[in-house]
Design an enzyme around this catalytic site. Structure first.
Site, PDB file in Angstrom:
ATOM      1  N   ASP A 182      12.846  -5.681   4.454  1.00 36.50           N
ATOM      2  CA  ASP A 182      11.527  -5.110   4.742  1.00 36.50           C
ATOM      3  C   ASP A 182      10.839  -5.911   5.852  1.00 36.50           C
ATOM      4  OD1 ASP A 182       9.621  -3.138   4.221  1.00 36.50           O
ATOM      5  OD2 ASP A 182       8.551  -4.361   2.741  1.00 36.50           O
ATOM      6  N   HIS A 266      10.052   2.986   8.691  1.00 39.43           N
ATOM      7  CA  HIS A 266       9.485   3.406   7.403  1.00 39.43           C
ATOM      8  C   HIS A 266       9.418   4.925   7.254  1.00 39.43           C
ATOM      9  CE1 HIS A 266       8.721  -0.782   6.560  1.00 39.43           C
ATOM     10  NE2 HIS A 266       8.410  -0.446   5.327  1.00 39.43           N
ATOM     11  N   HIS A 269      12.791   5.733   5.972  1.00 39.38           N
ATOM     12  CA  HIS A 269      12.788   5.337   4.557  1.00 39.38           C
ATOM     13  C   HIS A 269      12.136   6.424   3.704  1.00 39.38           C
ATOM     14  CE1 HIS A 269      10.549   3.797   1.108  1.00 39.38           C
ATOM     15  NE2 HIS A 269      11.587   3.009   0.898  1.00 39.38           N
ATOM     16  N   HIS A 284      13.457  -0.677  -1.948  1.00 37.97           N
ATOM     17  CA  HIS A 284      12.684  -0.352  -0.734  1.00 37.97           C
ATOM     18  C   HIS A 284      13.290  -1.070   0.483  1.00 37.97           C
ATOM     19  CE1 HIS A 284       9.148   0.376   1.806  1.00 37.97           C
ATOM     20  NE2 HIS A 284       9.219  -0.899   2.144  1.00 37.97           N
TER      21      HIS A 284
HETATM   22 ZN   LIG Z   1       8.100  -1.701   3.703  1.00 38.44          ZN
END
Ligand SMILES: [Zn+2]
Length: 379
Positions: A182, A266, A269, A284
């Site tokens: 991340d 993101h 994602h 995540h």
């Molecule tokens: Zn993130």
């Protein structure tokens, strides 16, 4: 929930936001009262049953030993509006002055929402550094069944974010590794947003240079200390390397994404929620890791740059191929659904320089997979 600032003028200001205080240290829980006392003398600790056994009881004893009142509310496991309302009621009737969220993302998101509804300060104690959300002014809300519902934005960040590095050193290595994925995305996305002169993550303002600088420091720290920190986490050693990665995954990445902006990584994602299957067993940070390769391919990154990031992700054991995120059998139709969602109006792919179609994104997903497989084969 507070209202977003509605701008009626065409000028988009630069804004920087952050928690009021960030503290990090070994056995921090033993002296938590020092940092909590300014916020209130009666705390409600929200933690699930597992975390309560690992750290909650200890935190409660520490606070009571130092003269504060501290109650416990068992978090049911889902950051849903019903759960938030239930705990808010407890906070209102219990006369508590400060809310503590102790645990992972959903516990912290619930604590932030409870504090906002009850109009109380909130202290966040993450028990893993698996993502960069603890410092942020947003909660992700789910239904009682665990399906994504909405984002709740607040008008301020947590009053306190406190990381006990002993707890992090004892947490599963997968959590630290996920946080590294991340955090590696933060500068890659912030740079793209800066080049495009586009918006912050909350879409209300332009990012500051400060946000970009924190994102750059985050990347520098991750590249320098990740391997050593992972080894130390394995052995439960609170080394300087582990401390540095705790700060990178939480403070530098958190302020970097909030103030530097999010871009394609993101959005990719979030695009994965368009399909079902085993990808949802990935964390995540693991899904973000794959998204890094996709943004690099969209940007047309050269080999030197692509090797640096994708090679690093492979070296720390983060996924870079479709097979590794359980999408080895994904059809073109699946990839199109992911890409359509990533390119939708509410997503941050629009913060990239230039504009991209879902077809561009599908091709970039395939290119990222191919690149990562060939890099692995050549290693
Ligand atoms: Zn993130």
């Amino acid at each position: 929930m507070s209202e977003q600032i509605e701008s009626t003028v065409t000028v988009i200001d630069k804004v920087f936001t952050s928690p009021a205080r960030y503290v990090q240290g070994i056995d921090l829980i033993d002296r938590a009262a020092v940092y909590l006392r300014p916020l209130g003398s009666s705390a409600l600790i929200i933690a699930d049953e597992i975390v309560w056994g690992i750290a909650g009881e200890k935190l409660q004893e520490s606070l009571i030993g130092d003269g504060l009142a501290a109650d416990h509310e068992v978090f049911g496991g889902e950051a849903s509006l019903r759960e938030i309302e239930r705990i808010t009621e407890r906070a209102r009737t219990g006369g508590h002055e400060v809310i503590i969220g102790l645990g992972g993302g959903k516990t912290i998101d619930t604590a932030r929402a409870v504090a906002d509804h009850a109009k109380l300060p909130v202290a966040v104690f993450p028990t893993a550094v698996s993502a960069d959300a603890p410092t942020a002014r947003v909660s992700v809300i789910y239904t009682d069944e665990g399906v994504f519902d909405s984002y709740l934005f607040y008008d301020r960040n947590p009053d306190l974010v406190a990381v006990d590095t002993r707890i992090i050193a004892n947490a599963p290595v997968r959590t630290l590794r996920s946080g590294i994925g991340d955090a590696l995305a933060t500068a890659i996305e912030a740079r793209a947003v800066n080049r495009a002169n586009s918006r912050r993550m909350d879409d209300t303002a332009r990012p500051t240079l400060a946000g970009l600088a924190l994102a750059e420091k985050c990347e520098e720290t991750i590249l320098a200390f990740a391997h050593q920190a992972l080894r130390d986490n394995e052995a439960h050693v609170v080394s300087r390397a582990l401390e540095n990665i705790c700060e990178a995954n939480t403070l530098l990445s958190g302020l970097g994404f909030e103030n530097g902006g999010l871009a394609a990584v993101h959005a990719i994602h979030n695009g994965f929620t368009a399909i079902g299957g085993d990808i949802h067993h990935m964390t995540h940070g693991e899904k973000v890791a794959f998204g890094i390769g996709v943004q690099l391919m969209l940007e047309g990154a050269g080999e030197e740059e692509a090797d640096r990031y994708i090679g690093f992700l492979q070296s720390v054991g983060l996924p870079t191929t479709l097979e590794e995120i359980h999408l080895g059998d994904a059809t073109d139709e699946d990839l199109h659904r992911i890409a359509e969602l990533a390119c939708s109006e509410g997503e941050t792919l629009k913060q990239m320089p230039g504009s991209y179609t879902p077809t561009d994104v599908v091709e970039a997903i395939k290119a990222a997979d191919l690149y990562a497989r060939s890099l692995r084969d050549s290693a």
